[in-house]
Design an enzyme around this catalytic site. Structure first.
Site, PDB file in Angstrom:
ATOM      1  N   HIS A   1       0.821  -1.209   0.000  1.00  0.00           N
ATOM      2  CA  HIS A   1       0.000   0.000   0.000  1.00  0.00           C
ATOM      3  C   HIS A   1       0.854   1.259   0.000  1.00  0.00           C
ATOM      4  O   HIS A   1       0.552   2.226  -0.708  1.00  0.00           O
ATOM      5  CB  HIS A   1      -0.928   0.013   1.218  1.00  0.00           C
ATOM      6  CG  HIS A   1      -1.833   1.203   1.253  1.00  0.00           C
ATOM      7  ND1 HIS A   1      -3.088   1.196   0.677  1.00  0.00           N
ATOM      8  CD2 HIS A   1      -1.674   2.442   1.770  1.00  0.00           C
ATOM      9  CE1 HIS A   1      -3.649   2.380   0.844  1.00  0.00           C
ATOM     10  NE2 HIS A   1      -2.821   3.151   1.511  1.00  0.00           N
TER      11      HIS A   1
ATOM     12  N   HIS B   1     -10.327   2.473   0.545  1.00  0.00           N
ATOM     13  CA  HIS B   1     -10.359   1.947   1.909  1.00  0.00           C
ATOM     14  C   HIS B   1     -11.105   0.624   1.875  1.00  0.00           C
ATOM     15  O   HIS B   1     -12.043   0.382   2.639  1.00  0.00           O
ATOM     16  CB  HIS B   1     -11.016   2.947   2.871  1.00  0.00           C
ATOM     17  CG  HIS B   1     -10.120   3.326   4.009  1.00  0.00           C
ATOM     18  ND1 HIS B   1     -10.558   3.481   5.292  1.00  0.00           N
ATOM     19  CD2 HIS B   1      -8.791   3.559   4.058  1.00  0.00           C
ATOM     20  CE1 HIS B   1      -9.547   3.810   6.089  1.00  0.00           C
ATOM     21  NE2 HIS B   1      -8.471   3.861   5.353  1.00  0.00           N
TER      22      HIS B   1
END
Length: 754
Positions: A45, A91
Site C-alpha cells: 500500500h 479503503h
C-alpha cells in the site's frame, strides 16, 4: 512439541530478500523497531512496489498541471488565481472488516490529503462496489459503508456529490470503497510536504495517538481474505487495524491548518494517513534532504503503555505533521488553541549527515526523549523512496480466449421492454443520505452524468468559473480486455463531463486489482495502465495522482480488474445550470454520435452480465469520432452554462445499459414519455460505447444545422410527450411503470437490511 515461531520480519510482511536489502542499507542488523518501520513503509500500500514500474508509463504532465503524482494530491490551475486539488483513495480492506469506520475514515483520510496542499475540501465522491444484494452480509456492508460516508462527510461539513454503486458476484467478499475529494485554494497558498530548515520543529496537530489503526492499511492491504467465507474470516483478527474517525476533530483540524497556511506559519505540512508518523516524518525528511529527529515520548497518547513501534506506525485519524520555525511556534500554538486543536512539538529538523565521499544522508532518527537514547536510525530516503521495485511475472489469463469467444449475442431474445426495465436502478437510496448541498456551491448533484460545482469558497478570488467531477469504472469491459476497457472508461468520464459543459483538465485513478503474486493479475494491471495511458495521450490529459489497491482476493479468487477513473473538468463560465435529463412535451429527441454498434455486439454489457454471460470482446479504443461528438456536446452545454440562449433542453450520455436504458432514465426523471419512431433491435438498444448522447431540442432545424456544421452524425429518435415509452415495435410500456421500476429496484433489494 512446540512449533518454531515465525521470524519477526516475516510477521511484519517483509520477505527474506527484503531483509537482506535492509541489512545492505543499514550495513548492520536492524533492530525490531527498525524492522517495523520498514515493514509498513515497504508494504504494498505504501510503496507500490509491484505497480510503480507500470505506473511510470502514465502521462503526468500537461497544461495547467501544478502538482503531479507524489504529493498529497494533484493540483491544477483552474484560472482566476484559483488552483484545484484532487485525490482518490481506497479503503477497501478496512471497510470489509468494519464497514462504518472503514468508510468513514476513508473520507477523513482523503479530506486531509486535500487540505494538506492548502486547499479547502469542497466535495466528495464515492465509487462503491459490492456483491449481490441477495446476500445478508452484503446488505450489512452496504448499509454500514453508506452510513459511514454520510456520517463523516455530513458531520465534517463537506458535501458528497456523486459516485457509483456497482453490484457483482466478484465483490462478495471484497467490497471496494473508493473515495475522491476535490478542493480549491488561492494559487499562492499551495504548500508541499517538505521538511526543511535545520532547527525547525516537527509539530503534531490534531488527535491523540492510539492503538486503533496500528498497521492499518499496510497490514490489511497486503493480506487477501483467505478463509472460505472471505472477509468474515478476518473480522476478529484484523478489527484492531481499522481506524476510528472523529469528524468534529477533523473539522477543527481543517480550519486550524488553513489559518496556519493563510498566516504563512507553516514551512511544510503532511497528513498522517497510511503508516502514520513514520510515513509523514520519513517522507517530509526525504523530500527536504534533511534528518528528522523524532521523540516518541512527546507524542500525546490515548492509551497507556504504548510501545515505540505502536506510536510510530499507528494510523489513528485526524492528525497532521507540520514543519514550523521556532520563532513561529508560539503563534502556531495560539492558532491551534483557538480552534481547540492539540499541537505538540514531537521532532526537530537537523542537518543531514555528511558521508566520507562528501554526499549527505538524511535520517529518520527515533529517540526516547529529545536528548535520550536512539531507538531507531534509518536513512529517510530508504523508507520513503527506495522500497524494492518488483517487475512481477505477467501472464495473459489462460481462459481469456475462450471467454472472448463466448459472444453473448447468441443469447435467446426476450421481451425488450422487460429487459430495459430490469436494468434500471436509481441510486437515490444511497445519495439521499448524503448532504450534497453544503457550501451551496452544488449546481448538479448526485444521480446525473457528472457533478457540477461553482468554484467559490472562503478565501478564494471572485470567479464565475465552475468545476465538474465524475468517477467511472467498467469491470465488465476490463475483465475481457483490460487495455481497451480502461481506455474506454477514461473516455466515458470525459463524456460525462461534456454533459455538464466541462473541459477535462486532469485524471486521477484508483487501481483495484487482485493478488499481484498471480501473474494474471499483474498482466491485467499492466494492460490497464497502458489503456489509461493510451486514452489520456489521445485526449490530451495528464494523470495527476492515484492509488493502487491490491490483494483484493478471497479464497484464491481475484476480483475483476476494477480501475476507477476520476475526472476533473473546468468550465470557463458557470452562470446558469446545464439542462440535465429533463426534456419537455413537444421536444424532439435525437441521438448524437454513431448510431450503429460499430462492430461491437454485447460483450461486457450490463445486459449480458444480467444474464450471467461474461464473455465477448471490446472494440479497440479510437478517439477520432469520440472527440468530434464529445466536443460538439460540450460546446453546446457550455454555452448554456455561460448564459447563452439555446434550443437544447436535455442531454444524457449513453453509458451502462446502452441507448435503451438512457432513454428510460430520462423518461423516469422527467415523467414525460417518448415515442421513438426508429426501429432498434436488441443489439442497438443495449450495446455500450462512449461518445453517443441522447439530446432534446425545441428547434430541430437549428440543432441539426449546428450538428452538420460540426460534422457530427445525428439521428432523430422521436418526439417527447404523453405517458407512453415506446421504441418502434419492440418496446412499449407506461411512464408510470418506468418510474416505479427504476425507483424501487434498489430499495426492494435492501428492504431486509437489519
Amino acid at each position: 512439541m512446540s512449533s518454531t515461531p515465525e521470524p519477526l520480519h516475516r510477521a511484519l510482511g517483509l520477505t527474506d530478500s527484503e531483509l537482506d536489502d535492509i541489512r545492505a542499507v543499514l550495513q548492520r542488523e536492524p533492530n525490531s523497531l527498525e524492522l517495523a518501520l520498514y515493514g509498513v513503509m515497504w508494504s504494498e500500500h505504501c510503496s507500490y512496489k509491484s505497480s510503480r514500474i507500470h505506473l511510470r508509463r502514465l502521462p503526468t504532465e500537461g497544461e495547467g498541471v501544478l502538482v503531479g503524482p507524489g504529493e498529497g494530491a494533484g493540483v491544477i490551475d483552474a484560472g482566476d488565481g484559483i488552483a484545484v486539488a484532487i485525490r482518490i483513495e481506497s479503503h477497501n480492506h478496512p471497510s470489509a472488516i468494519e464497514p462504518y469506520q472503514g468508510a468513514a475514515t476513508g473520507v477523513g483520510g482523503i479530506l486531509r490529503d486535500i487540505f494538506s496542499m492548502g486547499a479547502r475540501p469542497l466535495a466528495v465522491m464515492d465509487p462503491l462496489f459490492f456483491g449481490p444484494l441477495t446476500d445478508a452480509r452484503t446488505r450489512w456492508l452496504v448499509e454500514g459503508v453508506v452510513a459511514g460516508i454520510s456520517g463523516y462527510g455530513n458531520s465534517v461539513g463537506v458535501p458528497t456529490i456523486g459516485g457509483e454503486l456497482t453490484f457483482d458476484e466478484c465483490y462478495s467478499a471484497n467490497p471496494l470503497v473508493n473515495v475522491l475529494c476535490a478542493g480549491a485554494l488561492p494559487k499562492e497558498r499551495l504548500v508541499l510536504g517538505v521538511a526543511s530548515g535545520p532547527g525547525n520543529y516537527a509539530v503534531l496537530l490534531g488527535s491523540t495517538t492510539g492503538r486503533d489503526g496500528i498497521g492499518g492499511v499496510s497490514v490489511l492491504a497486503s493480506a487477501g481474505f483467505s478463509g472460505e467465507d472471505g472477509a468474515a474470516s478476518l473480522d476478529d483478527a484484523k478489527r484492531p487495524s481499522v481506524q476510528v474517525g472523529d469528524p468534529y476533530e477533523e473539522k477543527r483540524l481543517i480550519e486550524a491548518c488553513l489559518e496556519l497556511l493563510d498566516r504563512g506559519l507553516v514551512v511544510g505540512i503532511q497528513d498522517l494517513g497510511g503508516a502514520g508518523l513514520v510515513c509523514a516524518s520519513s517522507e517530509t525528511a526525504a523530500k527536504g534532504g534533511v534528518t528528522m529527529e523524532f521523540d516518541v515520548t512527546a507524542v500525546p497518547l490515548r492509551e497507556a503503555g504504548m510501545q515505540a513501534f505502536e506510536i510510530m506506525t499507528s494510523e489513528s485519524q485526524e492528525r497532521m505533521l507540520a514543519i514550523v520555525t521556532p520563532q513561529d511556534w508560539p503563534e502556531v500554538a495560539e492558532v491551534c488553541a483557538k480552534w481547540e486543536v492539540r499541537a505538540s512539538v514531537v521532532g526537530h529538523v537537523v542537518e543531514p549527515t555528511v558521508q566520507a565521499d562528501g554526499s549527505t544522508v538524511g535520517y529518520l532518527r527515533v529517540r526516547e526523549g529529545f536528548d535520550g537514547p536512539i531507538l531507531a536510525e534509518v536513512p529517510a530516503k530508504s523508507l520513503a523512496d527506495d522500497a524494492p521495485l518488483y517487475d512481477r511475472p505477467r501472464q495473459r489469463p489462460a481462459n481469456l480466449d475462450a471467454l472472448q469467444a463466448d459472444d453473448p449475442s447468441n443469447e435467446p431474445a426476450g421481451s425488450l421492454t422487460e429487459e430495459i426495465l430490469e436494468l434500471l436502478i436509481d441510486p437515490a437510496w444511497a445519495y439521499r443520505q448524503y448532504d450534497s448541498q453544503l457550501f451551496l456551491n452544488t449546481v448538479v448533484g448526485p444521480g446525473r452524468d457528472a457533478a457540477l460545482l461553482r468554484l467559490a469558497g472562503p478565501g478564494l478570488p471572485a470567479s464565475t468559473r465552475g468545476i465538474a467531477l465524475s468517477t467511472d469504472s467498467n469491470p465488465r469491459w476490463c475483465a475481457l480486455e483490460p487495455r481497451q476497457g480502461t481506455a474506454w472508461t477514461v473516455a466515458e468520464g470525459v463524456a460525462n463531463l461534456a454533459c455538464v459543459g466541462a473541459r477535462p483538465a486532469a485524471v486521477v485513478n484508483c487501481m483495484n486489482f487482485g493478488n499481484p503474486e498471480h501473474p494474471e493479475v499483474m498482466w491485467q494491471l499492466s494492460e490497464a495502465v497502458d489503456g489509461m495511458g493510451d486514452a489520456c495521450r489521445a485526449l490530451g490529459l495528464a494523470v495527476v495522482g492515484g492509488n493502487v489497491s491490491l490483494y483484493n482476493e478471497s479464497g484464491g479468487h481475484d476480483i475483476d480488474p476494477t480501475p476507477v477513473v476520476g475526472l476533473l473538468g473546468v468550465l470557463e463560465s458557470l452562470v446558469a445550470p446545464p439542462p440535465g435529463w429533463n426534456w419537455h412535451e413537444g421536444d424532439t429527441v435525437v441521438l448524437v454520435g454513431e448510431r450503429g454498434a460499430g462492430g461491437q455486439l454485447l460483450g461486457g454489457s450490463r445486459w449480458a452480465a444480467r444474464r450471467g454471460r461474461r464473455g465477448g470482446t471490446i472494440p479497440a479504443f479510437t478517439s477520432t469520432n469520440f472527440i468530434v461528438s464529445t466536443d460538439f456536446v460540450r460546446d453546446e452545454i457550455a454555452a448554456i452554462c455561460a448564459g447563452q440562449s439555446s434550443d437544447v433542453t436535455a442531454v444524457h450520455d449513453v453509458g451502462g445499459g446502452g441507448v435503451g436504458v438512457a432513454l428510460a432514465e430520462m423518461v423516469a426523471t422527467t415523467g414525460v414519455g417518448l415515442v421513438c419512431d426508429v426501429s432498434c433491435d436488441r443489439d442497438e438498444l443495449f450495446f455500450e460505447l462512449p461518445g453517443r448522447y441522447v439530446m432534446a431540442t425545441s428547434n430541430l432545424a437549428a440543432f441539426a444545422a449546428r450538428a452538420h456544421t460540426a460534422g457530427v452524425p445525428m439521428t432523430v429518435l422521436g418526439v417527447a410527450g404523453g405517458q407512453r415509452f415506446a421504441v418502434g415495435d419492440a418496446v412499449s410500456c407506461s411512464v408510470e411503470e418506468v418510474v416505479t421500476r427504476r425507483g424501487s429496484a434498489l430499495t426492494n433489494d435492501l428492504r431486509h437490511v437489519s
